[in-house]
Enzyme design. Structure first.
Site, mmCIF file in Angstrom:
data_model
loop_
_atom_site.group_PDB
_atom_site.id
_atom_site.type_symbol
_atom_site.label_atom_id
_atom_site.label_comp_id
_atom_site.label_asym_id
_atom_site.label_seq_id
_atom_site.Cartn_x
_atom_site.Cartn_y
_atom_site.Cartn_z
ATOM 1 N N HIS A 182 -8.964 -75.260 -13.986
ATOM 2 C CA HIS A 182 -9.857 -76.414 -14.062
ATOM 3 C C HIS A 182 -11.284 -76.043 -13.671
ATOM 4 O O HIS A 182 -12.026 -76.834 -13.111
ATOM 5 C CB HIS A 182 -9.333 -77.568 -13.195
ATOM 6 N N ASP A 220 -12.770 -73.933 -11.475
ATOM 7 C CA ASP A 220 -13.317 -73.734 -10.134
ATOM 8 C C ASP A 220 -12.846 -72.410 -9.529
ATOM 9 O O ASP A 220 -12.948 -72.209 -8.323
ATOM 10 C CB ASP A 220 -12.946 -74.898 -9.214
ATOM 11 N N GLY A 239 -18.963 -78.734 -3.741
ATOM 12 C CA GLY A 239 -18.740 -78.905 -2.311
ATOM 13 C C GLY A 239 -18.152 -80.263 -1.992
ATOM 14 O O GLY A 239 -18.660 -81.288 -2.441
ATOM 15 N N ASP A 276 -15.376 -81.478 -3.080
ATOM 16 C CA ASP A 276 -14.464 -81.973 -4.111
ATOM 17 C C ASP A 276 -13.018 -81.633 -3.761
ATOM 18 O O ASP A 276 -12.723 -80.559 -3.222
ATOM 19 C CB ASP A 276 -14.808 -81.369 -5.470
ATOM 20 N N HIS A 312 -9.117 -81.391 -5.397
ATOM 21 C CA HIS A 312 -8.339 -81.300 -6.635
ATOM 22 C C HIS A 312 -6.854 -81.304 -6.298
ATOM 23 O O HIS A 312 -6.412 -80.569 -5.411
ATOM 24 C CB HIS A 312 -8.692 -80.014 -7.393
ATOM 25 N N HIS A 346 -4.817 -84.094 4.486
ATOM 26 C CA HIS A 346 -5.121 -82.692 4.773
ATOM 27 C C HIS A 346 -6.342 -82.230 3.980
ATOM 28 O O HIS A 346 -7.278 -81.634 4.530
ATOM 29 C CB HIS A 346 -3.899 -81.835 4.434
ATOM 30 N N GLU A 347 -6.336 -82.499 2.668
ATOM 31 C CA GLU A 347 -7.419 -82.003 1.818
ATOM 32 C C GLU A 347 -8.754 -82.668 2.149
ATOM 33 O O GLU A 347 -9.803 -82.020 2.122
ATOM 34 C CB GLU A 347 -7.078 -82.209 0.346
ATOM 35 N N GLN A 401 20.956 -83.442 20.144
ATOM 36 C CA GLN A 401 21.814 -82.933 21.214
ATOM 37 C C GLN A 401 22.808 -81.889 20.729
ATOM 38 O O GLN A 401 23.333 -81.119 21.525
ATOM 39 C CB GLN A 401 22.561 -84.103 21.873
#
Length: 384
Positions: free
Chosen positions: A139, A141, A163, A165, A167, A189-190, A277
Protein backbone atom coordinates in the site's frame (compact mmCIF):
# COMPACT_ATOMS: atom_id res chain seq x y z
CA UNK A 1 -4.61 9.19 37.15
CA UNK A 2 -4.02 8.75 33.43
CA UNK A 3 -1.60 11.10 31.73
CA UNK A 4 -2.86 13.65 29.23
CA UNK A 5 -1.42 11.75 26.28
CA UNK A 6 -3.20 8.50 27.20
CA UNK A 7 -6.42 10.47 27.61
CA UNK A 8 -5.86 11.73 24.06
CA UNK A 9 -5.26 8.19 22.81
CA UNK A 10 -8.43 6.88 24.43
CA UNK A 11 -10.46 9.83 23.16
CA UNK A 12 -9.16 9.39 19.61
CA UNK A 13 -9.67 5.64 19.82
CA UNK A 14 -13.25 6.05 20.99
CA UNK A 15 -14.13 8.28 18.02
CA UNK A 16 -12.35 5.94 15.60
CA UNK A 17 -14.11 2.83 16.87
CA UNK A 18 -17.50 4.48 16.81
CA UNK A 19 -16.97 5.08 13.10
CA UNK A 20 -16.24 1.43 12.33
CA UNK A 21 -18.40 -0.32 14.92
CA UNK A 22 -17.61 -2.35 17.19
CA UNK A 23 3.50 -24.29 17.04
CA UNK A 24 5.80 -24.31 17.44
CA UNK A 25 8.05 -25.13 14.28
CA UNK A 26 8.50 -28.83 13.51
CA UNK A 27 12.13 -28.73 12.34
CA UNK A 28 15.26 -26.64 12.96
CA UNK A 29 15.31 -25.75 9.27
CA UNK A 30 11.83 -24.28 9.56
CA UNK A 31 12.91 -22.35 12.66
CA UNK A 32 15.82 -20.77 10.80
CA UNK A 33 13.59 -19.89 7.86
CA UNK A 34 11.05 -18.22 10.16
CA UNK A 35 13.74 -16.16 11.90
CA UNK A 36 15.40 -15.08 8.64
CA UNK A 37 12.07 -14.07 7.11
CA UNK A 38 11.15 -12.09 10.23
CA UNK A 39 14.48 -10.25 10.28
CA UNK A 40 14.26 -9.50 6.57
CA UNK A 41 10.70 -8.16 6.82
CA UNK A 42 11.17 -5.98 9.87
CA UNK A 43 14.87 -5.26 10.25
CA UNK A 44 16.42 -5.44 6.75
CA UNK A 45 18.88 -7.98 8.17
CA UNK A 46 20.87 -10.47 6.13
CA UNK A 47 22.21 -13.87 7.19
CA UNK A 48 25.61 -12.44 8.17
CA UNK A 49 24.36 -10.39 11.10
CA UNK A 50 21.15 -12.28 11.89
CA UNK A 51 22.64 -13.89 15.02
CA UNK A 52 23.35 -10.49 16.58
CA UNK A 53 19.89 -9.19 15.74
CA UNK A 54 18.29 -12.33 17.21
CA UNK A 55 20.17 -11.67 20.48
CA UNK A 56 18.93 -8.06 20.54
CA UNK A 57 15.37 -9.17 19.81
CA UNK A 58 15.41 -11.83 22.52
CA UNK A 59 16.70 -9.31 25.04
CA UNK A 60 13.80 -7.05 24.08
CA UNK A 61 11.20 -9.79 24.43
CA UNK A 62 12.71 -10.93 27.76
CA UNK A 63 13.88 -14.31 26.40
CA UNK A 64 17.07 -16.27 27.03
CA UNK A 65 19.85 -14.94 24.77
CA UNK A 66 21.56 -17.65 22.69
CA UNK A 67 21.92 -16.07 19.25
CA UNK A 68 20.22 -19.12 17.74
CA UNK A 69 16.60 -19.74 16.77
CA UNK A 70 14.77 -21.90 19.29
CA UNK A 71 11.29 -22.44 20.71
CA UNK A 72 11.44 -19.16 22.63
CA UNK A 73 12.54 -17.20 19.56
CA UNK A 74 9.45 -18.45 17.74
CA UNK A 75 7.48 -15.70 19.45
CA UNK A 76 8.19 -14.24 15.99
CA UNK A 77 5.46 -16.52 14.60
CA UNK A 78 2.81 -14.79 16.64
CA UNK A 79 0.68 -12.05 15.14
CA UNK A 80 2.39 -8.76 15.81
CA UNK A 81 2.53 -5.02 15.27
CA UNK A 82 4.42 -4.00 12.13
CA UNK A 83 6.49 -1.23 13.76
CA UNK A 84 10.17 -2.33 14.13
CA UNK A 85 11.60 -2.26 17.66
CA UNK A 86 14.21 0.39 16.97
CA UNK A 87 15.50 3.17 19.14
CA UNK A 88 14.17 6.16 17.22
CA UNK A 89 10.65 5.43 18.45
CA UNK A 90 11.54 6.03 22.09
CA UNK A 91 10.16 9.22 23.64
CA UNK A 92 13.42 11.02 24.42
CA UNK A 93 14.53 14.61 23.68
CA UNK A 94 15.04 15.13 19.96
CA UNK A 95 12.63 12.44 18.80
CA UNK A 96 9.60 13.48 16.72
CA UNK A 97 6.49 14.72 18.49
CA UNK A 98 3.48 16.64 17.22
CA UNK A 99 4.21 20.39 17.31
CA UNK A 100 0.53 21.36 17.57
CA UNK A 101 -1.84 20.18 20.31
CA UNK A 102 -4.98 20.12 18.16
CA UNK A 103 -4.74 17.11 15.82
CA UNK A 104 -7.05 16.27 12.95
CA UNK A 105 -7.71 12.83 11.56
CA UNK A 106 -9.52 11.26 8.63
CA UNK A 107 -10.64 7.67 8.10
CA UNK A 108 -10.03 6.87 4.45
CA UNK A 109 -12.24 3.80 4.32
CA UNK A 110 -13.95 1.24 6.58
CA UNK A 111 -13.62 -2.49 7.06
CA UNK A 112 -16.87 -4.37 6.22
CA UNK A 113 -16.16 -6.90 8.99
CA UNK A 114 -17.81 -4.70 11.62
CA UNK A 115 -21.21 -3.23 10.86
CA UNK A 116 -23.40 -0.39 12.20
CA UNK A 117 -20.98 2.56 12.04
CA UNK A 118 -22.07 5.44 14.29
CA UNK A 119 -22.02 9.19 13.64
CA UNK A 120 -18.84 11.02 14.61
CA UNK A 121 -17.00 14.24 13.86
CA UNK A 122 -14.16 13.91 11.37
CA UNK A 123 -12.25 15.59 8.57
CA UNK A 124 -14.15 14.27 5.56
CA UNK A 125 -11.69 15.31 2.87
CA UNK A 126 -8.18 16.53 2.40
CA UNK A 127 -5.07 15.65 4.36
CA UNK A 128 -5.46 14.99 8.08
CA UNK A 129 -2.71 14.60 10.63
CA UNK A 130 -3.72 10.98 11.25
CA UNK A 131 -5.07 9.05 8.26
CA UNK A 132 -6.63 5.68 9.15
CA UNK A 133 -7.18 3.05 6.47
CA UNK A 134 -7.77 -0.66 5.90
CA UNK A 135 -5.55 -1.91 3.08
CA UNK A 136 -4.14 -5.11 1.59
CA UNK A 137 -0.61 -6.13 0.60
CA UNK A 138 1.57 -3.37 -0.84
CA UNK A 139 0.00 0.00 0.00
CA UNK A 140 2.91 2.29 -0.93
CA UNK A 141 4.53 2.84 2.45
CA UNK A 142 7.41 0.30 2.13
CA UNK A 143 5.77 -1.99 4.69
CA UNK A 144 3.42 -4.32 2.77
CA UNK A 145 1.01 -6.50 4.70
CA UNK A 146 1.47 -10.28 4.57
CA UNK A 147 -2.08 -11.63 4.52
CA UNK A 148 -4.02 -13.26 7.37
CA UNK A 149 -2.08 -13.45 10.65
CA UNK A 150 1.44 -12.12 11.07
CA UNK A 151 1.58 -8.35 10.67
CA UNK A 152 -1.82 -7.03 11.75
CA UNK A 153 -1.33 -3.28 11.51
CA UNK A 154 1.24 -0.52 11.77
CA UNK A 155 1.37 3.20 12.42
CA UNK A 156 3.96 5.89 11.75
CA UNK A 157 5.48 8.15 14.35
CA UNK A 158 4.36 11.80 14.39
CA UNK A 159 5.56 13.87 11.48
CA UNK A 160 4.69 15.22 8.03
CA UNK A 161 3.42 13.10 5.16
CA UNK A 162 2.50 9.63 6.40
CA UNK A 163 3.49 10.59 9.94
CA UNK A 164 0.82 9.44 12.38
CA UNK A 165 -1.05 7.38 9.78
CA UNK A 166 -2.41 4.00 10.91
CA UNK A 167 -2.88 1.11 8.47
CA UNK A 168 -4.83 -2.08 9.24
CA UNK A 169 -4.51 -5.27 7.18
CA UNK A 170 -7.87 -5.79 5.48
CA UNK A 171 -7.03 -9.49 5.00
CA UNK A 172 -7.52 -9.92 8.76
CA UNK A 173 -10.96 -10.62 10.21
CA UNK A 174 -11.61 -7.75 12.61
CA UNK A 175 -14.11 -8.28 15.42
CA UNK A 176 -15.40 -6.60 18.55
CA UNK A 177 -14.86 -9.72 20.68
CA UNK A 178 -11.89 -12.08 21.09
CA UNK A 179 -12.49 -14.17 18.00
CA UNK A 180 -9.72 -13.56 15.46
CA UNK A 181 -8.47 -10.01 16.13
CA UNK A 182 -10.14 -7.45 18.37
CA UNK A 183 -10.12 -4.13 16.50
CA UNK A 184 -10.37 -2.09 19.70
CA UNK A 185 -7.22 -3.62 21.15
CA UNK A 186 -5.14 -3.37 17.97
CA UNK A 187 -6.33 0.18 17.26
CA UNK A 188 -5.48 1.30 20.80
CA UNK A 189 -1.96 -0.03 20.32
CA UNK A 190 -1.47 1.53 16.88
CA UNK A 191 -2.86 4.93 17.89
CA UNK A 192 -0.30 4.87 20.67
CA UNK A 193 2.33 4.82 17.92
CA UNK A 194 0.47 7.60 16.05
CA UNK A 195 0.88 9.80 19.11
CA UNK A 196 4.56 8.98 19.58
CA UNK A 197 4.70 5.97 21.91
CA UNK A 198 7.27 3.21 21.52
CA UNK A 199 6.91 -0.50 22.14
CA UNK A 200 7.11 -1.68 25.74
CA UNK A 201 9.08 -4.68 26.99
CA UNK A 202 6.42 -5.30 29.67
CA UNK A 203 4.32 -8.26 28.47
CA UNK A 204 1.36 -6.84 30.39
CA UNK A 205 1.47 -3.48 28.61
CA UNK A 206 -0.86 -2.41 25.81
CA UNK A 207 2.23 -1.28 23.87
CA UNK A 208 3.88 -4.74 24.01
CA UNK A 209 4.51 -5.61 20.33
CA UNK A 210 2.91 -9.06 20.21
CA UNK A 211 -0.88 -9.33 20.00
CA UNK A 212 -2.41 -10.86 23.13
CA UNK A 213 -6.08 -11.45 23.76
CA UNK A 214 -7.87 -9.83 26.64
CA UNK A 215 -9.46 -6.57 27.70
CA UNK A 216 -7.54 -3.35 27.07
CA UNK A 217 -5.83 -2.43 30.32
CA UNK A 218 -3.04 0.08 30.80
CA UNK A 219 -0.01 -1.15 32.72
CA UNK A 220 2.16 1.22 34.72
CA UNK A 221 4.60 1.16 31.82
CA UNK A 222 1.87 2.44 29.48
CA UNK A 223 1.02 5.22 31.92
CA UNK A 224 4.62 6.28 32.58
CA UNK A 225 5.69 6.22 28.93
CA UNK A 226 3.64 9.12 27.54
CA UNK A 227 4.36 11.52 30.42
CA UNK A 228 6.48 13.63 28.08
CA UNK A 229 9.54 13.30 30.31
CA UNK A 230 12.50 11.03 29.49
CA UNK A 231 12.05 7.76 31.37
CA UNK A 232 14.16 4.66 31.55
CA UNK A 233 12.55 1.51 30.11
CA UNK A 234 10.88 -0.35 32.95
CA UNK A 235 11.49 -3.75 31.41
CA UNK A 236 9.29 -6.80 31.87
CA UNK A 237 7.18 -6.73 35.02
CA UNK A 238 6.99 -10.51 35.08
CA UNK A 239 8.09 -12.45 38.18
CA UNK A 240 11.78 -13.34 38.46
CA UNK A 241 11.98 -17.10 37.95
CA UNK A 242 14.85 -17.53 40.41
CA UNK A 243 13.19 -15.58 43.22
CA UNK A 244 13.25 -17.89 46.24
CA UNK A 245 9.71 -16.77 47.12
CA UNK A 246 8.26 -17.55 43.69
CA UNK A 247 5.06 -19.60 43.63
CA UNK A 248 2.92 -20.78 40.72
CA UNK A 249 -0.82 -20.67 40.23
CA UNK A 250 -0.89 -23.87 38.15
CA UNK A 251 1.42 -26.15 36.16
CA UNK A 252 0.54 -28.49 33.30
CA UNK A 253 1.62 -29.66 29.87
CA UNK A 254 0.08 -27.92 26.85
CA UNK A 255 0.61 -29.53 23.45
CA UNK A 256 3.92 -31.04 24.49
CA UNK A 257 5.23 -28.00 26.37
CA UNK A 258 5.47 -27.73 30.16
CA UNK A 259 3.64 -24.55 31.15
CA UNK A 260 3.94 -22.63 34.43
CA UNK A 261 1.10 -20.18 35.11
CA UNK A 262 1.54 -17.10 37.29
CA UNK A 263 -0.88 -14.15 37.41
CA UNK A 264 -1.88 -12.59 34.04
CA UNK A 265 -3.24 -15.87 32.68
CA UNK A 266 -6.12 -13.88 31.18
CA UNK A 267 -3.66 -12.40 28.70
CA UNK A 268 -3.64 -15.79 26.97
CA UNK A 269 -6.99 -17.12 28.17
CA UNK A 270 -9.20 -14.00 28.47
CA UNK A 271 -12.33 -15.92 29.48
CA UNK A 272 -10.62 -17.75 32.37
CA UNK A 273 -10.60 -16.01 35.75
CA UNK A 274 -7.39 -14.91 37.43
CA UNK A 275 -6.09 -16.77 40.47
CA UNK A 276 -6.01 -20.31 39.08
CA UNK A 277 -5.42 -23.11 41.55
CA UNK A 278 -4.81 -26.16 39.34
CA UNK A 279 -4.68 -27.32 35.71
CA UNK A 280 -4.25 -30.49 33.70
CA UNK A 281 -4.19 -31.45 30.03
CA UNK A 282 -6.33 -33.99 28.18
CA UNK A 283 -3.97 -34.45 25.23
CA UNK A 284 -6.22 -36.84 23.30
CA UNK A 285 -8.92 -34.16 23.20
CA UNK A 286 -6.52 -31.23 22.79
CA UNK A 287 -8.03 -29.66 25.91
CA UNK A 288 -6.62 -28.05 29.03
CA UNK A 289 -8.74 -27.74 32.15
CA UNK A 290 -8.23 -24.93 34.64
CA UNK A 291 -9.61 -24.96 38.18
CA UNK A 292 -10.45 -22.19 40.62
CA UNK A 293 -12.54 -22.82 43.71
CA UNK A 294 -15.55 -24.91 42.74
CA UNK A 295 -15.40 -23.92 39.05
CA UNK A 296 -13.40 -25.23 36.11
CA UNK A 297 -12.90 -24.27 32.46
CA UNK A 298 -12.14 -26.48 29.44
CA UNK A 299 -9.93 -24.66 26.91
CA UNK A 300 -8.82 -25.63 23.40
CA UNK A 301 -6.17 -23.36 21.95
CA UNK A 302 -7.07 -20.04 23.54
CA UNK A 303 -10.83 -20.54 23.43
CA UNK A 304 -13.02 -21.66 26.33
CA UNK A 305 -15.37 -24.41 25.16
CA UNK A 306 -19.11 -23.80 25.08
CA UNK A 307 -20.93 -24.29 28.37
CA UNK A 308 -17.98 -23.52 30.65
CA UNK A 309 -17.21 -22.79 33.41
CA UNK A 310 -18.86 -25.74 35.14
CA UNK A 311 -19.21 -26.83 38.74
CA UNK A 312 -16.74 -29.47 40.01
CA UNK A 313 -19.32 -30.97 42.38
CA UNK A 314 -21.91 -31.79 39.72
CA UNK A 315 -19.35 -32.62 37.00
CA UNK A 316 -16.87 -34.75 38.95
CA UNK A 317 -18.76 -35.75 42.08
CA UNK A 318 -16.52 -33.88 44.51
CA UNK A 319 -17.94 -33.58 48.02
CA UNK A 320 -18.71 -30.08 49.26
CA UNK A 321 -15.51 -30.05 51.31
CA UNK A 322 -12.31 -31.48 49.77
CA UNK A 323 -9.83 -29.94 52.25
CA UNK A 324 -6.54 -31.89 52.40
CA UNK A 325 -7.76 -35.06 50.69
CA UNK A 326 -6.49 -36.33 47.34
CA UNK A 327 -8.89 -37.65 44.68
CA UNK A 328 -8.54 -39.43 41.35
CA UNK A 329 -11.00 -38.91 38.48
CA UNK A 330 -11.27 -41.37 35.56
CA UNK A 331 -11.83 -39.33 32.38
CA UNK A 332 -12.95 -42.38 30.40
CA UNK A 333 -15.43 -43.69 32.99
CA UNK A 334 -16.46 -40.13 33.87
CA UNK A 335 -16.41 -40.98 37.57
CA UNK A 336 -14.22 -40.88 40.66
CA UNK A 337 -11.94 -43.87 41.20
CA UNK A 338 -12.89 -46.07 44.14
CA UNK A 339 -10.36 -47.26 46.70
CA UNK A 340 -8.09 -44.46 45.55
CA UNK A 341 -5.79 -44.44 48.55
CA UNK A 342 -4.98 -48.16 48.10
CA UNK A 343 -4.71 -48.22 44.32
CA UNK A 344 -2.90 -45.07 43.25
CA UNK A 345 -3.37 -44.93 39.43
CA UNK A 346 -0.81 -44.05 36.79
CA UNK A 347 2.23 -45.65 35.21
CA UNK A 348 4.74 -42.83 35.74
CA UNK A 349 7.80 -43.48 37.90
CA UNK A 350 6.85 -40.60 40.20
CA UNK A 351 4.64 -37.54 40.36
CA UNK A 352 5.37 -34.02 41.57
CA UNK A 353 3.11 -32.02 43.84
CA UNK A 354 3.51 -28.25 44.21
CA UNK A 355 2.60 -26.26 47.28
CA UNK A 356 3.74 -22.67 47.75
CA UNK A 357 7.46 -22.37 47.03
CA UNK A 358 8.07 -26.12 47.31
CA UNK A 359 7.64 -29.19 45.15
CA UNK A 360 7.38 -32.76 46.45
CA UNK A 361 8.46 -35.79 44.43
CA UNK A 362 6.13 -38.69 45.19
CA UNK A 363 6.99 -42.33 44.51
CA UNK A 364 3.92 -44.18 43.22
CA UNK A 365 5.12 -47.63 44.30
CA UNK A 366 6.19 -46.87 47.85
CA UNK A 367 3.65 -44.05 48.28
CA UNK A 368 6.32 -41.90 49.94
CA UNK A 369 7.82 -38.46 49.43
CA UNK A 370 11.33 -38.92 47.99
CA UNK A 371 12.64 -35.36 47.63
CA UNK A 372 11.74 -31.81 48.55
CA UNK A 373 12.86 -29.00 46.21
CA UNK A 374 12.17 -25.38 45.39
CA UNK A 375 9.27 -24.98 42.96
CA UNK A 376 11.48 -23.00 40.56
CA UNK A 377 14.22 -25.65 40.37
CA UNK A 378 12.94 -26.37 36.84
CA UNK A 379 14.62 -23.16 35.69
CA UNK A 380 18.20 -24.17 36.57
CA UNK A 381 18.31 -21.67 39.43
CA UNK A 382 21.12 -21.83 41.92
CA UNK A 383 20.07 -22.85 45.40
CA UNK A 384 18.54 -19.88 47.15
Amino acid sequence: MLSGLWSSILALLGVFLQSVGEFRAETQEQDVEIVQKYLKNYYNSDKRNSGLVVEILKQFFGLKVTGKPDAETLVMKQSTCGVPDVGEYVLTPGNPRWENTHLTYRIENYTPDLVSPLTFTKVSEGQADIMISFVRGDHRDKYPFDGPGGNLAHASQPGPGIGGDAHFDEYERWTKNFQDYNLYRVAAHELGHSLGLSHSTDIGALMYPTYLRGDVQLSQDDIDGPSGNPVQPRGPQTPQVCDSKLTFDAITTVRGELMFFKMRTNRFYPEVELGLQAAYEMADRDEVRFFKGNKYWAVSGQDVLYGYPKDIHSSFGFPTGVAHECWSYDEYKQSMDTGYADEFPGDAVFQKFFHGTRQYQFDLKTKRILTLQKANSWFNCRKN
